[in-house]
Write an enzyme that holds these catalytic residues in place. Structure first.
Site, short mmCIF file in Angstrom:
data_model
loop_
_atom_site.label_atom_id
_atom_site.label_comp_id
_atom_site.label_asym_id
_atom_site.label_seq_id
_atom_site.Cartn_x
_atom_site.Cartn_y
_atom_site.Cartn_z
N THR A 192 36.28 52.11 -0.35
CA THR A 192 36.45 51.26 0.81
C THR A 192 37.95 51.08 1.00
O THR A 192 38.68 50.77 0.04
CB THR A 192 35.67 49.93 0.71
OG1 THR A 192 35.99 49.13 1.85
CG2 THR A 192 35.95 49.16 -0.56
N GLU A 193 38.44 51.35 2.20
CA GLU A 193 39.88 51.52 2.42
C GLU A 193 40.68 50.26 2.20
O GLU A 193 41.90 50.31 2.08
CB GLU A 193 40.16 52.12 3.81
CG GLU A 193 39.73 51.26 5.00
CD GLU A 193 38.37 51.67 5.53
OE1 GLU A 193 37.52 52.10 4.73
OE2 GLU A 193 38.15 51.53 6.75
N ASN A 194 40.00 49.11 2.10
CA ASN A 194 40.76 47.90 1.80
C ASN A 194 41.08 47.77 0.32
O ASN A 194 41.72 46.80 -0.08
CB ASN A 194 40.04 46.65 2.32
CG ASN A 194 38.63 46.54 1.82
OD1 ASN A 194 37.87 47.50 1.86
ND2 ASN A 194 38.26 45.38 1.33
N SER A 207 45.50 53.29 -1.29
CA SER A 207 44.21 53.56 -0.68
C SER A 207 44.33 54.67 0.37
O SER A 207 43.51 55.59 0.42
CB SER A 207 43.66 52.30 -0.03
OG SER A 207 42.42 52.56 0.58
#
Lengths: 223, 237, 223, 237
Positions: free
Chosen positions: A53-55, A95
């Protein structure tokens, strides 16, 4: 219009399942917000996928029980999540090193429009009074190795979402590899769109009628 | 003896001046330094340019800072979320500027600002409206857009643990923009849940080395932002 | 030539001490290989400096006892070191974020030549058969806020190292702020070199004779 | 089940082909993956381009790889150290190429390679011979040099601990180039002292997330390189 009397096409869960079946064992996967998130529920037994998840988390686990939420453990859609054993946290630059650097194998995204060339529009209708918001969509389509789109075949208004040329502002040009809709699975090839699979009670003519771009059929030997 | 801890929230933000560029950490609620933002509202610095992924929720935190008309311009990737009303309203009324940046490009621009990289090329946004007016270049047959590093005067960041040197640990996905924002700002101001003795943070696990941090303030029980949003509470209360 | 009968000038330890006195409390410091390393031994009591070594440690401590060496804990000169309580390890890209990004307050470096404009040559004589090697010198002079040079005033061959224009390849142009030699401390100003302090038994004329660039004296009120 | 562990050093390096670009971690001895390098010598791939900060010491490890004439070109910042004889001799004889890069620029080029940044600007080397022939540009009144990202086919890295996903922890200054080299190579091959169960590495402390690692091999007691150098031992022994 879709025939509502007999079951025509796939529902969202079935669409998500179709995507899940096409993701190889051991893949690193980023799932967009919405229907794409459902893909994780349908991974066949014996396969292990790792969700990014890019966060800032690699190794996203299932949704937590109500009492076990951590306010600071969320996914890109800001929903509460968990992490698996063997997960890793990192900051945003790291990320997007994963994303932009081509380390993620597959990203599954929703779409407003997809063109026959694989152009994707999924961030803005371009309407004057809308607040533009892009998030990580442009980074994902530019960096992830394979982009799968999962979407309804037509809009609520009945307009085709698979089009010759996107009228909405692009997220990325020539980025989509495969499109999963409620009516069919389409491959985006240099020569155009090819029908990979038709949903139940959907035939090629019906699909054509609801598609805004030329559709090609694979020769039997190609499938 | 080096000690970056300050004793009050108002002291932590006292230096922030009108027209400053302020980076604010957080991805939604996770990592949002809500107490520092509220201290900045009390402090009152105006005409700020704020770099943050979102624009806040409800009427607290970043949304309250915007609502209090202290922000001239937002640089962010996703200015609307389920509970954001303040920014959209002001934006539609032409009362606040927006520079929209893809999330990964935003992160890299902040990292570049901190790393002394003035500019770099990325593939994201090529052939989209967000690349309009930007310089592009073909490298190895692929097209890229030139993006510039962002530096800030101040950063407001939330972390989990600090020592007197300003070494930081974060919690889960609250890490998000904190580490890179600390590097890109002249004065990084960090609220942490806990300040420990030097040596209590394993040097192998430090996420933000203290060199990037100028001030720390202990906020043992930070406010539950989502609860305030749910209860429609506004700041100043 | 330096007079060897009576003590003229500072020895290496005294030079290092002069540098140490000029580093403000709380500074983040990178010390080059050689004499610069000695600076750490002379920090006045009550001051705390934090040493960065570009191979990946902030909070470098003193040299370890023989039995307590860690083969994988070394400084930029590949000598065994220790870490202080409150140290942090990081990789090279993060290390040079500190350096290039202007986060280090002071870097103390050796020199082959320094020009009146603050140009530094300290990595190569430009000789044809020499193996070129640069390490982090160019990154340090380009990124660190203040560059101090510590060096013998003349070469072993008696040639001046403080020159009008460097004949050796540059490490960086207009980067040096202050020069500490065995004979004097010099400030590099836009208007040229200014004598900040003379070593014992060194007068201005003597210094001039051993310097390859014009020297200026501060008006008394400027010092 | 994902498991990146392979069972032998020879298996770990088996894929490395002639003409490959290989990044090799280490700053001096610290972090040098000596067992993997020796396996690469046994394996015999030739005409390699090696990216590494140094060129090795004595007649073991990287120096032995060079001495065995498997390396066509070195990309590094400091090709000579107290105990390096092999590279200088071959270089002076015109038998090996050298691309000399400032250490911080080398690190950033590797990081860029891993992060999908094809090129970026740096202040280091401006007005020096190392900027000759390179594109430069003035940004905000300061001059910068354009540098390109480096990608590799393989990386040989030494770390301390891994789990089956390839998540890595390092030890002290052995971390140096390992994390960025793992990101910049198609196949990152990592020797570790210890492989642990998934979950035994705290997700907050992971230095290299497993996505950047393709193969791990356990080498419980790695060779003391400095001792071999001192005793003038050569590889192959």
């Amino acid at each position: 219009m879709v025939n509502n009397d007999i079951k025509t096409g796939w529902d969202r869960a079935e669409m998500a399942q179709k995507v899940a079946l096409d993701i190889p064992d051991g893949s690193y996967v980023n799932l967009g917000i919405g229907i794409p998130e459902m893909v994780a529920d349908f991974v066949p037994e014996g396969r292990e996928l790792i969700y990014q998840t890019e966060n800032g988390l690699l190794g996203m686990g299932p949704i937590p029980e109500e009492g076990k939420r951590d306010r600071e453990l969320v996914n890109a859609g800001k929903k509460y999540i968990t992490s698996i054993l063997g997960a890793a946290y990192f900051h945003h630059a790291d990320s997007f090193t994963m994303i932009r650097g081509g380390h993620i194998d597959i990203c599954v995204l929703g779409a407003m429009q997809v063109s026959k060339d694989g152009d994707l529009a999924n961030w803005s209708t371009g309407a004057k009074n809308a607040i533009p918001a892009v998030g990580g969509a442009m980074d994902l389509v530019a960096g992830v190795k394979r982009i799968f789109v999962i979407t309804q075949h037509i809009t609520k208004q009945g307009d085709p979402k698979i089009v010759d040329k996107c009228s909405f502002p692009l997220t990325g040009k020539q980025v989509v590899e495969r499109i999963y809709t409620n009516l069919a699975i389409l491959d985006v090839k240099e020569e155009g769109l090819f029908v990979r699979e038709l949903a139940p009670n959907v035939n090629f003519e019906y699909l054509k009628k609801h598609t805004g771009a030329k559709l090609n059929q694979y020769a039997k030997s190609q499938v | 003896m080096i000690n970056k801890q300050v004793s009050s929230l108002s002291e932590a933000v006292a230096e922030i001046c009108d027209d400053a560029i302020v980076m604010i950490g957080g991805f939604g609620e996770a990592g949002s330094p809500i107490e520092l933002i509220h201290a900045l509202i009390d402090h009152g610095a105006k005409n700020l340019t704020v770099v943050s992924n979102n624009t806040g929720s409800g009427h607290v935190g970043l949304a309250a800072l915007i609502e209090n008309r202290q922000v001239k311009k937002m640089i962010c990737s996703f200015p609307r979320t389920a509970n954001s009303m303040v920014f959209p309203e002001l934006y539609n009324a032409g009362k606040i500027e927006l520079e929209l940046v893809p999330q990964g490009t935003l992160a890299e621009r902040i990292r570049a600002g901190g790393a002394g990289i003035p500019a770099f090329y990325v593939p994201a946004s090529v052939n989209t409206p967000l690349a309009e007016g930007k310089e592009s270049r073909v490298i190895n047959e692929q097209e890229y857009v030139l993006e510039y590093g962002i530096k800030a005067d101040f950063a407001l960041v939330k972390a989990e643990t600090a020592d007197r040197y300003g070494n930081l640990l974060y919690h889960a996905t609250a890490r998000n923009f904190g580490p890179i924002m600390c590097t890109a700002s002249k004065v990084a101001i960090v609220q942490v849940k806990k300040i420990v003795e030097a040596g209590q943070i394993d040097p192998e696990t430090v996420v933000t080395p203290g060199i990037f941090v100028q001030k720390t303030i202990e906020v043992i029980n930070p406010t539950d932002e989502s609860k305030l949003v749910e209860e429609e509470i506004s700041y100043p209360w």
